[in-house]
Motif scaffolding. Structure first.
Motif, mmCIF file in Angstrom:
data_model
loop_
_atom_site.group_PDB
_atom_site.id
_atom_site.type_symbol
_atom_site.label_atom_id
_atom_site.label_comp_id
_atom_site.label_asym_id
_atom_site.label_seq_id
_atom_site.Cartn_x
_atom_site.Cartn_y
_atom_site.Cartn_z
ATOM 1 N N LEU A 120 -0.732 8.092 -7.258
ATOM 2 C CA LEU A 120 -1.724 7.216 -6.634
ATOM 3 C C LEU A 120 -3.128 7.603 -7.081
ATOM 4 O O LEU A 120 -4.096 7.360 -6.372
ATOM 5 N N LEU B 265 -7.502 6.660 -3.540
ATOM 6 C CA LEU B 265 -6.769 5.986 -2.462
ATOM 7 C C LEU B 265 -7.732 5.581 -1.346
ATOM 8 O O LEU B 265 -7.659 4.465 -0.824
ATOM 9 N N TRP C 31 -1.175 10.776 -0.106
ATOM 10 C CA TRP C 31 -1.077 11.054 -1.548
ATOM 11 C C TRP C 31 -0.127 12.226 -1.822
ATOM 12 O O TRP C 31 0.716 12.154 -2.709
#
Length: 233
Positions: free
Chosen positions: A34, A40, A72
């Motif tokens: 991610l 994020l 994450w």
């Protein structure tokens, strides 16, 4: 409140398992990710809200980054547990092999903040990441890198930098900064062909990886490779 989407996550892990089961030729499978807790967080609230929250609600920013880290980290753990270790390491989404338990993270979100904000908000998250992995590899851009390098260069568990070429401040424009980075870290550069020729002739090729845009023939590629061979020290 940030929630982990179990159904969506299962779709991702199912794809990883499918790749493993049908990978008859033994190709390495990149772990994917991610990008980082920072990216994020930006994706969740938007760039403008992200930047304003540093000033309007610092406590909320710490909470946002903490929760983004939790999501994450769970994702990275689950994916790493499914991706086959290749020669003692993992392949990142940049198709680079990274030894041991290494993770690739983006700190693009740091481009627009001051060194003081970076130290107050980003550095604690990076420390959390470092405490859970052997090494980390950082992605950032040629624009807005110099002001955050001191901590990053001093940290031995940060092994490499991938620096992307920005249109308004290309890698050639920060040549002295790149040289400073390469003296202490492995360096992956995303650059144009004419810049690659400069870097290949000026940088020690050991610990240097070039992703070059604009090469059209094997002869052009070999010219750069030959320059790098001469600089292998």
């Amino acid at each position: 409140k940030i929630k982990f989407n179990e159904e969506r996550f299962k779709t991702i892990t199912d794809r990883v398992e499918y790749l493993k089961e049908n990978n008859k030729n033994g190709y390495p499978i990149a772990s994917g990710d991610l990008e980082s807790p920072f990216e994020l967080a930006v994706d969740l609230v938007g760039v403008e809200n992200f930047l304003l929250t540093f000033y309007d609600n610092p406590r909320q920013m710490h909470e946002l980054l903490d929760r983004s880290f939790d999501v994450w980290y769970r994702y990275v753990q689950e994916i790493h547990s499914r991706v086959t270790i290749h020669e003692g390491g993992y392949f990142s989404l940049w198709n680079t092999w990274q030894p041991k338990n290494t993770v690739w993270i983006s700190i693009d979100a740091a481009i627009s903040i001051s060194p003081a904000l970076f130290e107050r908000f980003f550095q604690p998250v990076i420390e959390r990441i470092l405490s859970r992995f052997d090494w980390i590899w950082l992605h950032l851009h040629s624009a807005g890198t110099a002001h955050i390098l001191d901590f990053l260069l001093d940290e031995p568990r940060i092994k490499g930098f991938e620096i992307a070429d920005d249109p308004n401040c290309g890698t050639r424009a920060i040549f002295p900064i790149l040289k400073k980075v390469h003296e202490r870290k492995t360096l992956l550069l995303d650059c144009k062909k004419e810049d690659a020729e400069l870097f290949a002739g000026e940088f020690a090729s050991k610990g240097l990886l070039l992703f070059v845009d604009g090469i059209k023939t094997p002869e052009e590629a070999n010219l750069i490779i030959d320059k790098m061979k001469k600089r292998y020290v």
